[in-house]
Structure formats: structure tokens, C-alpha cells
Enzyme design. Structure first.
Site, PDB file in Angstrom:
ATOM      1  CB  THR A  97      -0.917   0.016   1.240  1.00 41.61           C
ATOM      2  OG1 THR A  97      -0.140  -0.294   2.415  1.00 41.61           O
ATOM      3  CG2 THR A  97      -2.046  -0.987   1.095  1.00 41.61           C
ATOM      4  CB  CYS A 272       7.266   0.764   7.013  1.00 41.25           C
ATOM      5  SG  CYS A 272       6.673  -0.891   6.645  1.00 41.25           S
ATOM      6  NE  ARG A 383       9.825  -3.209  -4.235  1.00 39.10           N
ATOM      7  CZ  ARG A 383       8.934  -4.084  -3.772  1.00 39.10           C
ATOM      8  NH1 ARG A 383       7.713  -4.119  -4.298  1.00 39.10           N
ATOM      9  NH2 ARG A 383       9.253  -4.913  -2.793  1.00 39.10           N
TER      10      ARG A 383
END
Length: 505
Positions: A97, A272, A383
């Protein structure tokens, strides 16, 4: 029906949707919870990426989480066939997400997972979401989406559970199962289901909270707190640099007080810490609260690549102009010959010169080598890394930029290509400048040596600290070493290399 071959008293048949750095450890733990001898059921380990599934079936894990032996466990069924999800009745969803280019929550992958699972969801099933979300998203967005896709009634025909992932990639001490796991359900029945399935998977224990929204908030706050603490020391580092003080020394001294929290400055990336604050900020604005502090932290951390690039460019400009260690009005701290030199000290702000070093720095387009590309040490994932942003900032300041990371594979290098800077496919070879000529050393590095004017150590894994020390040592003699990791200095992993101008974040 005999359900003894699943997990928990009811023999729940488990699927894990998404087999990245979160989902794969969950699937492995679930497989270990099934009796090896009596099990007729296998964990449905699903990923829509067929290439990823083929790699796992062949015993290869690009994330480095599992070895071939673990992946060969017969209690696991790796699949890219969504219809295999019909064999499970407890579905654990672990898809990413991220945020979009405007830093807004991007639920595209998660909603796609709901749409894929819905038509294959049997009455009596439970769906546990581990992806990071803002408070209210599971109940208000995912539940209705899954109900529409399945044509079932949420809360009656199927149950919703939220159990946020707490995996720290590259950290074996805090792997899945070693950290207490938060669980929440939409009602008491859902919470009991979560307890029965996750209990055998997590030896560290479960933390039950009263609502799904509370669990979502806890996840967002965990990482936002860390983001803010790192932002604080990143701002300290900028202030202390301007004051010509050693950030590492100051933090070490402050850390001798019992209630001081130890953090190091650096480039904050990842799935995160650099993302979760935006989820919390989005929800805060929805309920009329302006999130000033947490967005200030994001601004500081996102600005660190520009700060580092500017300091490296200033130091190179000073060397090219005549070996001046101080290159801006703040009196930047630097070291030469392995010892700290106060640029504003007894020798005078601009008087500390090393003509031999300065002669190796061209005034036009100095060449910079970045060592380390991943978002943190010990992982192969590029990423959400801020190192590429550093490369772009250096390019914008007129520098020629190359980068090398032994942990990054061909796919990772390909993902970073096309930005105007080079990602090396093999380790850089050192040049022997000790005899006054640029000759390749006889080392196990790649053929075709290249001269750099600066090395930036961004990560410490894969022998990069040793490589930085060799490249900036007396033989190869790269003129400038910028350490963003805290690896170099008195009492640390390595002493500063002799002969180079050095700077530490």
C-alpha cells in the site's frame, strides 16, 4: 468434516496473498504450524506475478528471506492461479500500500486483491489484512469492496480481521514470529478466529485491541514515531555540520543519559517509515486535523538527499579551487590524512590545503561513485530508496554519477536505469595512483578501471565499507570520502583512510 489438518481448533485452511518480504515469511510460518506427517492441506501461497512464483518453486527468493530448503517444504503450494484460493477459508492479504506522486494513499493493489479474492470467497471465511492502512480503511473501504465482489454479507457470511505487519527486512532478530503481533476483528467471532490462526504462528504472542481502527492507527503511529525521531537527528546533523561539530560525537555524548533515545542521521526510505506518515496525515485531514509535526518530519527526511548532494558538491568545489577544506560560509567540518581538521581553527578557515589531493579534482564535472543503492542495509530492494534521489540531486549540481551495490540484481539495476546516471553491473576497480600514474591495480575488481573524485558510502553491506576504504586509501587515492552510515571514525568500524578529504553525516 474433519478439519484437523489445518491451523487452529477448527482446522482453518490458510492462504497468503502476496509473497513479498511480508507475505513469504507469513506463509512459511503458517506451513510450519501444520503437522508435517498428518497434513493433507497445504498453505496456498499466492502471487499474481508468475515469474515470482516460478522462482519460489525453483528454490530462489530474490528478497533473501528464505533458502531453498524452506521453499521446498511440501506444506507450501506456490501458485499464480487465483482459483487455488477457493481451497482456503482464512485469507491473509499482504500486498503493498504505497503512496502516489502526490503522497496520497494508493490502495490500487489492495483493492485489486479484494476484487480477485471476492468471487472465490466461500461463506464462513475470514479475511485478515496485514497491509498498512489509515484508521477506518478496512471497515469502510475493504469490507464493502469485498462484499460487492463476493456477493456475500460482510460480518455475516465472512469476517474481517486486521493484523498489521511488523516485519523488519534484513533483521533476523525481529523476524516474523519474534515480535508480538497486533490483532483485531470486526466482532468477537472475528477476533477469536484471528487468535486461533495467528496464535500458533507467533511465539512472541498476540496483542489484542478493541477495534480494527485502533490496530490500523497503532501501525501508522509506530512508523511515524520512528520517522520523526530520525527527522530530528537529521536536522541536528545539518545544524551541527554548520557549527563545525561532529554529529557522531555529540550524539554519543548525549546518549550517556538514561532517557536519551539513540537514532542516527541518514536517508530514510523503505515501504513503511517513508510511507506510513502520509496515511496518517490523509486520515487526519479527513477528520479536520492538520498534521503539522509529522509532515514537518517528512519534509526534513525527504530533503536529506539534496543536503548531502550540496555538501559533496561544495567540498569538491573547494578541492578543485585549491584544496580548501572549508567550502562554504559555515566552516564545514572535514578531515585529511585520517585526522579531524577544524576548518575554522588555528590554521585559518581556508588555510588547510593538500595540493596533491586538490590536483586530482577537475573543476568541470567531477565524477562521484555512490556505494549502496537499497533503501536500507541488508536488503536487495531498491524500491522507496532515497539513494536514487541523491544521485539525481548530484546530477543536478553538474556531477557525473555512478553507483554500485552488490546486493542489487539485474532487475533492480534495470529499474534504476534511464535516469542520467550509471548503475554499475560489476564492482568498480581501483586505480593505482601511488606512482603518480592512473594504473589499474591487480585486484579482483572489474576490468576497465575508472577514476572518481568522490566516493559516497550510502550502505554498509556486501563489503562496501572495505571497498570505500580501499578506493580512498593511499594507493587508489580518491580525493573525497563522504560517509552517510557512521562506519568511519574514531572507535567505529574503520578508521578514516589516510590522505583523503573526509566528511560524515
Amino acid at each position: 468434516m474433519n478439519r484437523s489438518d489445518g491451523i487452529g481448533p477448527e482446522g482453518r485452511r490458510v492462504s497468503v496473498i502476496g509473497l513479498g518480504y511480508v507475505g513469504l515469511p507469513v506463509a512459511l510460518a503458517a506451513a510450519r504450524a501444520i503437522d508435517r506427517e498428518a497434513a493433507a492441506h497445504r498453505i496456498i501461497a499466492f502471487d499474481r506475478d508468475g515469474e515470482r512464483v516460478a522462482e519460489l518453486r525453483a528454490g530462489r527468493d530474490r528478497t533473501g528471506v528464505a533458502g531453498a530448503g524452506e521453499l521446498a517444504d511440501k506444506r507450501l503450494h506456490f501458485t499464480a492461479d487465483a482459483d487455488d484460493l477457493t481451497f482456503a477459508d482464512f485469507h491473509i492479504v499482504t500486498v503493498p500500500t504505497p503512496v502516489d506522486e502526490r503522497h496520497e494513499p494508493d490502495l490500487t493493489d489492495l483493492l485489486a486483491a479484494m476484487d480477485l479474492l471476492g468471487p472465490r470467497l466461500a461463506p464462513g471465511s475470514a479475511v485478515a489484512v496485514e497491509s498498512t492502512l489509515y484508521p477506518g480503511a478496512t471497515d469502510n473501504i475493504l469490507g464493502p469492496r469485498l462484499a460487492a465482489a463476493s456477493k456475500l454479507v460482510c460480518g455475516e457470511d465472512f469476517k474481517l480481521i486486521y493484523s498489521p505487519e511488523r516485519i523488519n527486512p534484513g533483521d533476523g532478530d525481529h523476524a516474523f514470529g519474534h515480535t508480538p503481533k497486533i490483532i483485531a476483528g470486526q466482532d468477537a467471532v472475528a477476533l477469536e478466529l484471528a487468535r486461533e490462526v495467528y496464535g500458533p504462528l507467533v511465539p512472541a504472542g498476540l496483542v489484542e485491541v478493541s477495534s480494527i481502527a485502533a490496530a490500523e492507527a497503532a501501525k501508522a503511529i509506530e512508523n511515524t514515531q520512528r520517522d520523526l525521531n530520525i527527522a530530528l537527528v537529521n536536522e541536528f546533523a545539518q545544524i551541527l555540520d554548520a557549527l563545525d561539530l561532529d554529529t557522531g560525537e555529540v550524539l554519543a555524548a548525549a546518549g550517556t543519559k538514561w532517557n536519551f533515545h539513540g537514532y542516527r542521521p541518514g536517508l530514510v526510505g523503505g515501504h513503511c517509515i517513508g510511507v506510513d506518515p502520509w496515511y496518517l496525515a490523509a486520515r487526519a485531514r479527513q477528520v479536520g486535523v492538520e498534521p503539522r509535526v509529522l509532515l514537518a518530519g517528512r519534509a526534513v527526511n525527504d530533503g536529506m538527499p539534496a543536503f548531502v548532494a550540496r555538501r559533496v558538491a561544495e567540498l569538491l568545489a573547494g578541492l578543485a579551487a585549491g584544496g580548501e577544506h572549508r567550502t562554504n560560509e559555515s566552516g564545514a567540518r572535514a578531515a585529511v590524512g585520517g585526522g579531524q581538521v577544524d576548518a575554522g581553527g588555528a590554521g585559518g578557515a581556508d588555510s588547510q590545503r593538500n595540493p596533491a589531493v586538490a590536483a586530482r579534482v577537475p573543476a568541470d564535472k567531477p565524477r562521484v561513485l555512490i556505494l549502496g543503492l537499497t533503501y536500507k542495509d541488508g536488503v536487495a530492494d531498491v524500491r522507496h530508496s532515497l539513494v536514487p534521489a541523491l544521485a539525481v540531486e548530484l546530477l543536478g549540481l553538474g556531477l557525473d554519477v555512478s553507483a554500485w551495490d552488490p546486493e542489487v540484481d539485474g532487475k533492480g539495476r534495470e529499474a534504476l536505469s534511464g535516469g542520467g546516471w550509471r548503475v554499475l553491473s560489476e564492482a568498480p576497480q581501483m586505480l593505482d595512483r601511488s606512482a603518480g600514474r592512473d594504473q589499474p591495480q591487480q585486484t579482483p575488481f572489474m576490468p576497465g578501471a575508472e577514476a572518481w573524485e568522490a566516493v559516497i558510502l550510502a550502505r554498509r553491506h556486501g563489503g562496501l565499507v572495505e571497498l570505500a576504504a580501499e578506493l580512498c586509501g593511499p594507493c587508489s587515492g580518491v580525493p573525497l570520502l563522504a560517509d552517510l552510515t557512521g562506519a568511519f571514525g574514531p572507535g567505529r568500524e574503520r578508521a578514516w583512510p589516510v590522505g583523503a578529504l573526509t566528511w560524515a553525516l
